[in-house]
Design an enzyme around this catalytic site. Sequence first.
Site, PDB file in Angstrom:
ATOM      1  N   GLU A 183      29.852  -3.780   9.776  1.00 23.41           N
ATOM      2  CA  GLU A 183      30.707  -2.613  10.031  1.00 23.41           C
ATOM      3  C   GLU A 183      31.846  -3.028  10.943  1.00 23.41           C
ATOM      4  O   GLU A 183      31.634  -3.741  11.931  1.00 23.41           O
ATOM      5  CB  GLU A 183      29.890  -1.494  10.705  1.00 23.41           C
ATOM      6  CG  GLU A 183      30.715  -0.245  11.022  1.00 23.41           C
ATOM      7  CD  GLU A 183      29.924   0.810  11.789  1.00 23.41           C
ATOM      8  OE1 GLU A 183      28.795   1.141  11.368  1.00 23.41           O
ATOM      9  OE2 GLU A 183      30.451   1.281  12.821  1.00 23.41           O
TER      10      GLU A 183
ATOM     11  N   GLU B  25      23.183  -0.231  15.117  1.00 20.30           N
ATOM     12  CA  GLU B  25      23.766  -0.586  16.417  1.00 20.30           C
ATOM     13  C   GLU B  25      22.801  -0.303  17.558  1.00 20.30           C
ATOM     14  O   GLU B  25      22.868   0.759  18.196  1.00 20.30           O
ATOM     15  CB  GLU B  25      25.088   0.168  16.648  1.00 20.30           C
ATOM     16  CG  GLU B  25      26.207  -0.311  15.741  1.00 20.30           C
ATOM     17  CD  GLU B  25      27.579   0.231  16.141  1.00 20.30           C
ATOM     18  OE1 GLU B  25      27.652   1.123  17.016  1.00 20.30           O
ATOM     19  OE2 GLU B  25      28.581  -0.248  15.575  1.00 20.30           O
TER      20      GLU B  25
HETATM   21  C1  IDC Z   1      31.291   7.700  13.825  1.00 20.06           C
HETATM   22  C2  IDC Z   1      32.029   8.459  12.764  1.00 20.06           C
HETATM   23  C3  IDC Z   1      32.303   9.855  13.249  1.00 20.06           C
HETATM   24  C4  IDC Z   1      30.988  10.487  13.651  1.00 20.06           C
HETATM   25  C5  IDC Z   1      30.294   9.624  14.699  1.00 20.06           C
HETATM   26  C6  IDC Z   1      28.967  10.181  15.129  1.00 20.06           C
HETATM   27  O1  IDC Z   1      33.219   7.762  12.442  1.00 20.06           O
HETATM   28  O2  IDC Z   1      32.920  10.615  12.225  1.00 20.06           O
HETATM   29  O3  IDC Z   1      31.237  11.757  14.201  1.00 20.06           O
HETATM   30  O4  IDC Z   1      30.110   8.341  14.171  1.00 20.06           O
HETATM   31  O5  IDC Z   1      27.937   9.770  14.365  1.00 20.06           O
HETATM   32  C7  IDC Z   1      30.067   3.008  15.294  1.00 20.06           C
HETATM   33  C8  IDC Z   1      28.940   3.606  14.537  1.00 20.06           C
HETATM   34  C9  IDC Z   1      29.439   4.674  13.605  1.00 20.06           C
HETATM   35  C10 IDC Z   1      30.591   5.453  14.195  1.00 20.06           C
HETATM   36  C11 IDC Z   1      31.756   4.498  14.404  1.00 20.06           C
HETATM   37  C12 IDC Z   1      33.044   5.167  14.929  1.00 20.06           C
HETATM   38  O6  IDC Z   1      28.168   2.652  13.848  1.00 20.06           O
HETATM   39  O7  IDC Z   1      28.352   5.530  13.310  1.00 20.06           O
HETATM   40  O8  IDC Z   1      30.958   6.435  13.287  1.00 20.06           O
HETATM   41  N1  IDC Z   1      31.332   3.435  15.289  1.00 20.06           N
HETATM   42  O9  IDC Z   1      32.814   5.768  16.150  1.00 20.06           O
HETATM   43  N2  IDC Z   1      29.986   1.997  16.134  1.00 20.06           N
HETATM   44  C13 IDC Z   1      31.199   1.781  16.683  1.00 20.06           C
HETATM   45  C14 IDC Z   1      32.066   2.704  16.154  1.00 20.06           C
END
Ligand code: IDC
Length: 476
Positions: A394, A302
């Site tokens: 994702e 991302e």
């Molecule tokens: C989130 C995980 C969470 C973690 C956080 C930090 O769900 O447990 O603490 O990352 O790394 C994304 C990202 C993905 C995120 C997810 C939800 O690619 O890494 O995971 N998210 O926030 N993009 C949009 C949402």
Amino acid sequence: MRRSAALLTAGAVAAALTAAVLPHAFAAATGCRVDYTVVSQWQGGFQGDVKITNLGDPITSWSLGFDFANTGQRITQGWNATWSQSGTRVTAASYSWNGNLATNGATSIGFTGSWSGANPVPASFALNGTTCTGAVGPTTGAPTTSPTTGTPTTGPTTPPPPTGTTPVAINGQLRVCGVNLCNQFNRPIQLRGMSTHGIQWFGGCYNNASLDALANDWKADVFRISMYVQEQGYETNPTAFTNQVNNLVEMATARGMYALIDFHILTPGDPNYNLQRARTFFAAVSARHASKNNVIYEIANEPNGVSWASIKSYAEQVIPVIRGNDPDAPVIVGTRGWSSLGISEGGNETEVINNPVNAQNIMYAFHFYAASHQGPYRDAVSRAASRIPLFVTEFGTVDYTGSGPFDQASSTTWLNLLDSLKISYANWTFSDHTESSAALLPGTCSGSNYSGNGVLKPSGQFMRSRIMTADNFPTS
Ligand code: IDC
């Protein structure tokens, strides 16, 4: 040939004595040597390598047993053998392709494990019941420093993928055709599957039982392997994370699933911050998996706070590294604004359409979280889908934090749209994190059952019901 007794190892002496006192003249001589090495160790985890040398007569299959010193030491994933653990006792059984060991023949097997408290070397190594002599290789003790090159230490020694009715058996090598992903019959297909959570945190969720459940119970087509680069991820130990990814690719391959290797950059959002790491990582994994037909590379999860021009520049430097080893694998490029095609940062898909990455056989990533991203995001996907190849590498059924209520209505609308456009997807996450986006109930990964609705949260039950419906992949 006469050998000096002084040169015989203790194991060989034991084997010779055992053979000598047996009443049958043709009793097989047995004996073995084990070299146990901790390749790397980090907080709570480690990678072990076990070299087995057969000092007895030739054997056609083997089972190696050993005892960990404490119950905090657990195998989380193993390779080149079928691994199991009961209490502190570990057993690794040969596959058919590595069961043959001539006299003095050797083979290496390995695993990643977890530890707590202390991580002493195991004891009581025995091969087919015969106690082995052995040596303990160098252990790293403290977390290893990051090498600048990440060539994995384990070789490409996977059994051939199964043939038959698995997604990979049917579809074979994929390639991008127009705006679609096409199978070996040049027909558009949609892959549906799950993403791991960060493998630095949830590595214990990805084992033979859970991958079996994904392949056989969920009937997933694709398994996304999310390797964070920051947040205690790849940058802290490139070799160990490269090996962990490789092992997960092998596990997906053995089950006939596509493996999506996600270089999970997130913060900082400029992928060029990790350009050198990406080159090193993708050189290693593409070399390792070059001969496979089921690997897809996702080079930047991302990007955020960075222009499309910078993302494109990054992509045009990383893609040739992959293509140098693995020329035919599809590659997926993240888009601006957390892979929103620019929407979350005030842009839209035209910045990609008007200035595409200069490479063939590529797709663009689109991500959404159903409770947060609706009308304008669906409109962008609907418009873009006829112009550029998209892959939803994702998405969440919840809000963009990965938490909040499961939004079944929006998730259903989204997945119906993706199905109608044959856009492939992977859901965040196949893990037992407490957050609502995680499919598995907390604690599931401490057990051994991953199948059925009983281990799933609402989002997991919904995703399983969507993914398990028949694929109807075209076969001609
Ligand atoms: C989130 C995980 C969470 C973690 C956080 C930090 O769900 O447990 O603490 O990352 O790394 C994304 C990202 C993905 C995120 C997810 C939800 O690619 O890494 O995971 N998210 O926030 N993009 C949009 C949402």
